[in-house]
Motif scaffolding. Structure first.
Motif, PDB file in Angstrom:
ATOM      1  N   ARG A  17      -5.748  -8.254 -17.348  1.00  0.00           N
ATOM      2  CA  ARG A  17      -5.499  -6.849 -17.079  1.00  0.00           C
ATOM      3  C   ARG A  17      -6.519  -6.354 -16.053  1.00  0.00           C
ATOM      4  NH1 ARG A  17      -1.774  -4.908 -20.430  1.00  0.00           N
ATOM      5  NH2 ARG A  17      -1.426  -5.943 -22.412  1.00  0.00           N
ATOM      6  N   VAL A  18      -6.027  -5.646 -15.042  1.00  0.00           N
ATOM      7  CA  VAL A  18      -6.868  -5.137 -13.968  1.00  0.00           C
ATOM      8  C   VAL A  18      -6.718  -3.626 -13.923  1.00  0.00           C
ATOM      9  CG1 VAL A  18      -7.286  -5.186 -11.494  1.00  0.00           C
ATOM     10  CG2 VAL A  18      -6.558  -7.269 -12.667  1.00  0.00           C
ATOM     11  N   TYR A  19      -7.833  -2.937 -13.828  1.00  0.00           N
ATOM     12  CA  TYR A  19      -7.844  -1.481 -13.757  1.00  0.00           C
ATOM     13  C   TYR A  19      -8.472  -1.056 -12.424  1.00  0.00           C
ATOM     14  CZ  TYR A  19      -7.114  -2.232 -18.716  1.00  0.00           C
ATOM     15  OH  TYR A  19      -6.611  -2.663 -19.912  1.00  0.00           O
ATOM     16  N   PRO A  20      -7.674  -0.906 -11.379  1.00  0.00           N
ATOM     17  CA  PRO A  20      -8.241  -0.566 -10.067  1.00  0.00           C
ATOM     18  C   PRO A  20      -8.779   0.860 -10.035  1.00  0.00           C
ATOM     19  CG  PRO A  20      -5.861  -0.448  -9.979  1.00  0.00           C
ATOM     20  CD  PRO A  20      -6.216  -0.963 -11.341  1.00  0.00           C
ATOM     21  N   ASN A  21      -9.834   1.045  -9.243  1.00  0.00           N
ATOM     22  CA  ASN A  21     -10.385   2.395  -9.095  1.00  0.00           C
ATOM     23  C   ASN A  21     -10.739   2.712  -7.642  1.00  0.00           C
ATOM     24  OD1 ASN A  21     -12.640   0.845  -8.751  1.00  0.00           O
ATOM     25  ND2 ASN A  21     -13.641   1.498 -10.627  1.00  0.00           N
ATOM     26  N   THR A  22     -10.458   1.782  -6.718  1.00  0.00           N
ATOM     27  CA  THR A  22     -10.697   2.029  -5.301  1.00  0.00           C
ATOM     28  C   THR A  22      -9.543   1.455  -4.492  1.00  0.00           C
ATOM     29  OG1 THR A  22     -11.898  -0.044  -5.022  1.00  0.00           O
ATOM     30  CG2 THR A  22     -13.203   1.915  -5.539  1.00  0.00           C
ATOM     31  N   GLY A  23      -9.536   1.762  -3.212  1.00  0.00           N
ATOM     32  CA  GLY A  23      -8.503   1.228  -2.326  1.00  0.00           C
ATOM     33  C   GLY A  23      -7.293   2.139  -2.297  1.00  0.00           C
ATOM     34  N   GLU A  24      -6.176   1.564  -1.900  1.00  0.00           N
ATOM     35  CA  GLU A  24      -4.939   2.322  -1.860  1.00  0.00           C
ATOM     36  C   GLU A  24      -3.806   1.482  -2.425  1.00  0.00           C
ATOM     37  OE1 GLU A  24      -3.324   2.142   2.409  1.00  0.00           O
ATOM     38  OE2 GLU A  24      -5.490   2.294   2.531  1.00  0.00           O
ATOM     39  N   LYS A  25      -2.822   2.139  -2.964  1.00  0.00           N
ATOM     40  CA  LYS A  25      -1.717   1.435  -3.598  1.00  0.00           C
ATOM     41  C   LYS A  25      -0.788   0.808  -2.555  1.00  0.00           C
ATOM     42  CE  LYS A  25      -1.510   4.312  -7.695  1.00  0.00           C
ATOM     43  NZ  LYS A  25      -0.677   5.125  -8.561  1.00  0.00           N
ATOM     44  N   GLN A  26      -0.093  -0.249  -2.993  1.00  0.00           N
ATOM     45  CA  GLN A  26       0.890  -0.893  -2.136  1.00  0.00           C
ATOM     46  C   GLN A  26       1.954   0.126  -1.741  1.00  0.00           C
ATOM     47  OE1 GLN A  26       0.832  -4.067  -1.124  1.00  0.00           O
ATOM     48  NE2 GLN A  26       2.715  -3.891   0.041  1.00  0.00           N
ATOM     49  N   GLY A  27       2.256   0.201  -0.450  1.00  0.00           N
ATOM     50  CA  GLY A  27       3.273   1.133   0.030  1.00  0.00           C
ATOM     51  C   GLY A  27       2.769   2.546   0.261  1.00  0.00           C
ATOM     52  N   CYS A  28       1.490   2.768   0.094  1.00  0.00           N
ATOM     53  CA  CYS A  28       0.925   4.104   0.296  1.00  0.00           C
ATOM     54  C   CYS A  28       1.053   4.506   1.768  1.00  0.00           C
ATOM     55  CB  CYS A  28      -0.541   4.112  -0.113  1.00  0.00           C
ATOM     56  SG  CYS A  28      -1.361   5.699   0.162  1.00  0.00           S
ATOM     57  N   PRO A  29       1.529   5.710   2.064  1.00  0.00           N
ATOM     58  CA  PRO A  29       1.669   6.128   3.452  1.00  0.00           C
ATOM     59  C   PRO A  29       0.337   6.236   4.203  1.00  0.00           C
ATOM     60  CG  PRO A  29       2.378   7.887   1.960  1.00  0.00           C
ATOM     61  CD  PRO A  29       2.034   6.697   1.130  1.00  0.00           C
ATOM     62  N   LEU A  30      -0.770   6.253   3.489  1.00  0.00           N
ATOM     63  CA  LEU A  30      -2.078   6.276   4.148  1.00  0.00           C
ATOM     64  C   LEU A  30      -2.438   4.933   4.772  1.00  0.00           C
ATOM     65  CD1 LEU A  30      -4.380   8.270   1.712  1.00  0.00           C
ATOM     66  CD2 LEU A  30      -3.701   8.912   4.014  1.00  0.00           C
ATOM     67  N   SER A  31      -1.839   3.868   4.294  1.00  0.00           N
ATOM     68  CA  SER A  31      -2.200   2.540   4.745  1.00  0.00           C
ATOM     69  C   SER A  31      -2.085   2.363   6.261  1.00  0.00           C
ATOM     70  CB  SER A  31      -1.365   1.487   4.014  1.00  0.00           C
ATOM     71  OG  SER A  31      -1.721   0.208   4.418  1.00  0.00           O
ATOM     72  N   PRO A  32      -0.930   2.637   6.891  1.00  0.00           N
ATOM     73  CA  PRO A  32      -0.858   2.462   8.343  1.00  0.00           C
ATOM     74  C   PRO A  32      -1.787   3.403   9.106  1.00  0.00           C
ATOM     75  CG  PRO A  32       1.332   2.857   7.433  1.00  0.00           C
ATOM     76  CD  PRO A  32       0.349   2.979   6.328  1.00  0.00           C
ATOM     77  N   LEU A  33      -1.983   4.622   8.586  1.00  0.00           N
ATOM     78  CA  LEU A  33      -2.869   5.571   9.258  1.00  0.00           C
ATOM     79  C   LEU A  33      -4.311   5.076   9.243  1.00  0.00           C
ATOM     80  CD1 LEU A  33      -3.492   8.279  10.598  1.00  0.00           C
ATOM     81  CD2 LEU A  33      -3.697   9.245   8.304  1.00  0.00           C
ATOM     82  N   LEU A  34      -4.791   4.647   8.081  1.00  0.00           N
ATOM     83  CA  LEU A  34      -6.161   4.141   7.984  1.00  0.00           C
ATOM     84  C   LEU A  34      -6.337   2.884   8.820  1.00  0.00           C
ATOM     85  CD1 LEU A  34      -6.814   4.715   4.191  1.00  0.00           C
ATOM     86  CD2 LEU A  34      -7.761   6.003   6.111  1.00  0.00           C
ATOM     87  N   PHE A  35      -5.333   2.017   8.821  1.00  0.00           N
ATOM     88  CA  PHE A  35      -5.395   0.809   9.642  1.00  0.00           C
ATOM     89  C   PHE A  35      -5.502   1.176  11.114  1.00  0.00           C
ATOM     90  CE2 PHE A  35      -3.455  -2.612  12.084  1.00  0.00           C
ATOM     91  CZ  PHE A  35      -4.165  -3.708  11.621  1.00  0.00           C
ATOM     92  N   SER A  36      -4.690   2.135  11.560  1.00  0.00           N
ATOM     93  CA  SER A  36      -4.714   2.551  12.965  1.00  0.00           C
ATOM     94  C   SER A  36      -6.057   3.147  13.353  1.00  0.00           C
ATOM     95  CB  SER A  36      -3.610   3.572  13.235  1.00  0.00           C
ATOM     96  OG  SER A  36      -2.355   2.984  13.084  1.00  0.00           O
ATOM     97  N   LEU A  37      -6.639   3.937  12.472  1.00  0.00           N
ATOM     98  CA  LEU A  37      -7.943   4.528  12.762  1.00  0.00           C
ATOM     99  C   LEU A  37      -9.042   3.472  12.819  1.00  0.00           C
ATOM    100  CD1 LEU A  37      -7.788   7.718  10.535  1.00  0.00           C
ATOM    101  CD2 LEU A  37      -7.646   7.623  13.026  1.00  0.00           C
ATOM    102  N   TYR A  38      -8.995   2.527  11.909  1.00  0.00           N
ATOM    103  CA  TYR A  38     -10.046   1.513  11.830  1.00  0.00           C
ATOM    104  C   TYR A  38      -9.927   0.491  12.959  1.00  0.00           C
ATOM    105  CZ  TYR A  38     -13.277  -1.883   9.887  1.00  0.00           C
ATOM    106  OH  TYR A  38     -14.315  -2.735   9.716  1.00  0.00           O
TER     107      TYR A  38
END
Length: 91
Positions: A17-38
């Motif tokens: 069992r894994v309890y995530p507390n950081t990062g972003e979820k799979q399919g999150c719309p922030l993912s491409p934006l953060l990738f583009s900025l970084y």
């Protein structure tokens, strides 16, 4: 965003069992934006490296960016190692 999230990882008969507390979820719309900025200027790290051959003799491709993915490309193992080393330094 991750309040009370739980994931179950299964490998054969083993489960964890894994309890995530950081990062972003799979399919999150922030993912491409953060990738583009970084990775906005990652192309500068591949300057001077001869990438994979294309249909023309005067151009080559060293990397491809799409959504939140990066692909490095080279025909020569030494050029690929150079790209990997530069990406490691960049990141």
């Amino acid at each position: 965003m991750y309040d009370a999230d739980e994931y179950i990882l299964k490998d054969g008969e083993k489960t964890a069992r894994v309890y995530p507390n950081t990062g972003e979820k799979q399919g999150c719309p922030l993912s491409p934006l953060l990738f583009s900025l970084y990775f906005n200027d990652v192309d500068e790290s591949s300057e001077g490296v001869h990438g994979a051959l294309t249909g023309t003799t005067d151009s080559s491709v060293t990397h491809i960016l799409y959504a939140d993915d990066l692909t490095l490309m080279a025909n020569d193992p030494g050029a690929m190692q150079t790209l990997l080393n530069r990406l490691h330094w960049y990141a």
